[in-house]
Design an enzyme around this catalytic site. Structure first.
Site, PDB file in Angstrom:
ATOM      1  NE  ARG A 162      -2.601   1.052   3.863  1.00 13.87           N
ATOM      2  CZ  ARG A 162      -3.715   1.234   4.692  1.00 13.87           C
ATOM      3  NH1 ARG A 162      -5.154   1.216   4.345  1.00 13.87           N
ATOM      4  NH2 ARG A 162      -3.478   0.644   5.744  1.00 13.87           N
ATOM      5  CG  ASP A 441      -5.453   2.574  11.241  1.00 10.07           C
ATOM      6  OD1 ASP A 441      -5.822   3.841  11.660  1.00 10.07           O
ATOM      7  OD2 ASP A 441      -4.904   2.130  10.100  1.00 10.07           O
TER       8      ASP A 441
END
Length: 518
Positions: A162, A441
């Protein structure tokens, strides 16, 4: 490290970094920048224009100009090798320890994260590329004190990288005097060094329109042609994690159809985007305490049901989202609760037709696998479940005001405490942080600060105390919550207040945070 005309490296080239920053790799990055960065910047401006329309009273809906795509009879490319059975995917940053643990975890896929679970510290950006290259070559190992980590034998997860979103720059690599795109840097370096050693697969974050997907498709075609790889060699799974993208899922798959590997329900960023896009629109778009907004509330339910239906209609995988609860090897009760909640979450997803789902901890791989095994059996996926029973309207996706729950002082305290603690870790180079038995996160931190901003700027009165949310209240809560924590959190607190109470809403907290990072 060689020199390339027009390319300047402003970060230190330490240790083995020159193995990644080769003349050939930098030349490729320069070509990507010159071919695609202007269009990237145009698309970011288009985001701002759309946001201004929403602030002025506009709304979101299915695009009339792409109705023929939504109603057309087409399918994406057949699933690629390594992406046929995706029943359990583990996510995590690309430091050496996590890379080894993820590849030894028994998951089907590893999302190697250069985005929300990472920070763009220069050492992470280039060190992560080294770890990925070494892992794909089977040579990666890591020693910390008396503990030694190395790759085990047997099948390993398919690596899916990613890169950063279109909005983030890479300030340490300049081309013709301008910062490069974090997206193109992460993609370009990984593709260049690994496209012959392994299958070049990617997860694409934060997109807001099918035109942004079109740009990625052009990047992929450019890279394949440049290095003589067959069209469709690159595959990409798109995270549907912005509110506008939920209305363009068909179109996003269509733009990437030769390169598509499906869609993922990026639930936490999606919730952040809902708040962000309608942050000034009053009670119809006010969410209650973060931890009370479950995947079963009406607008989240509509979003995930439509995602599965859209994917399977087009022959694409639908991948479920992250359950933020994490297990504990030290506290049996915390572990029991985490396993129970994750099992319930994955059971719902498997029952809804998802082909697999995410976990953030190796101890949860078995939990997720067991749930999907129970539904899939020997089948690699459930693409045959077309969910013809689902009918989702634009109004269903927009039904944020139907979310049950309240705005409370406890919710405000949690948002402030978690937001500051996360930013403290982020500024120090860690993008995935365990706080209160939850894996936080950048996405969950965004929810925290955007809720504080929304409650402040929409005159919210807390249900449990009757207090109006003001800057003074937020400052007091920050003082009291930070007094319970160890260490100097002053820099993180200042950054949190900047993005949580300012008159102007900062698009992404990672942008001012990145400015503070060396």
């Amino acid at each position: 490290m060689g020199t390339v005309q027009g390319v300047e490296i402003t970060g230190p080239v330490d240790d083995r970094f020159a193995e990644i920053l080769t003349e050939e790799a930098l030349s490729f990055l320069a070509d990507l920048h010159r071919a695609f960065d202007a269009r990237r910047l145009e698309l970011l401006e288009a985001r701002k224009e759309r946001e201004a329309e929403l602030a002025a009273g506009g709304t979101l809906g299915f695009l009339p100009e792409t109705r023929n795509i939504r109603e057309g009879d087409w399918r994406v490319a057949e699933p690629a090798p390594g992406l046929i059975d995706r029943r359990v995917e583990i996510t995590g940053p690309t430091d050496a320890k996590m890379t080894i643990n993820a590849l030894n975890s028994g998951a089907k896929v590893w999302l190697a994260d250069h985005e929300d679970a990472n920070t763009p510290l220069w050492a992470n950006v280039i060190g992560g590329q080294l770890n990925l290259r070494d892992a794909n070559a089977g040579t990666l190992s890591y020693t910390s004190g008396e503990k030694h980590y190395e790759l085990t034998g047997g099948p390993r997860p398919t690596v899916v990288v990613r890169p950063r979103g279109w909005h983030l720059p890479e300030k340490h690599i300049l081309v013709d005097g301008a910062p490069t795109s974090g997206s193109l840097t992460d993609f370009g370096l990984y593709f260049f060094h690994n496209h012959l050693a392994t299958r070049p697969y990617f997860y694409l974050p934060k997109m807001e329109s099918h035109l942004e997907a079109r740009l990625w498709n052009e990047v992929f075609a450019f890279a394949e042609e440049r290095f003589g790889r067959p069209p469709g060699t690159i595959r990409a799974t798109v995270l549907i994690e912005t509110f506008p993208a939920a209305f363009e899922m068909d179109e996003i798959l269509y733009e990437l159809r030769e390169h598509s590997a499906g869609l993922n329900a990026g639930r936490w960023d999606f919730m952040f985007s809902v708040i962000k896009k309608f942050r000034t629109r009053g009670k119809d778009f006010l969410l209650p305490d973060r931890n009370t907004v479950t995947m079963t509330v009406p607008f989240m339910r509509a979003y995930t049901e439509l995602l599965v239906q859209t994917c399977h209609k087009r022959g694409a995988h639908a991948i479920g989202g992250m359950a933020a609860f994490i297990p504990s090897r030290r506290d049996a009760e915390v572990n029991r609760v985490a396993l129970e909640k994750v099992t319930a979450d994955k059971t719902r997803e498997a029952g809804d037709g998802f082909d697999g789902s995410w976990v953030a901890h190796p101890d949860l791989v078995g939990v997720c696998r067991e749930v999907f095994d129970g539904v899939l059996g020997d089948r690699p996926n459930q693409l045959d479940r077309t969910r013809d029973d689902v009918s989702v309207s634009a109004a269903d996706l927009l039904a944020v005001g139907d979310t049950p729950g309240q705005q409370t002082e406890a919710g405000l305290r949690n948002a402030v405490s978690v937001g500051v603690q996360y930013l403290d870790a982020w500024l120090k180079g860690s993008g995935a942080v365990a706080i209160n038995n939850m894996m936080e996160d950048a996405a969950t931190a965004e929810i925290s600060r955007s809720q504080v901003w929304q409650w402040l700027h929409n005159g919210v009165t807390l249900a449990d105390t009757g207090e109006l949310v003001t800057v003074a209240l937020i400052e007091r809560v920050a003082d009291e919550e930070l007094a319970l924590l160890d260490g100097d959190l002053s820099e993180a607190r200042a950054l949190f207040m900047e993005v949580a109470v300012a008159d102007e809403f900062v698009d992404f907290l990672t942008l001012p945070a990145y400015d503070r990072m060396p």
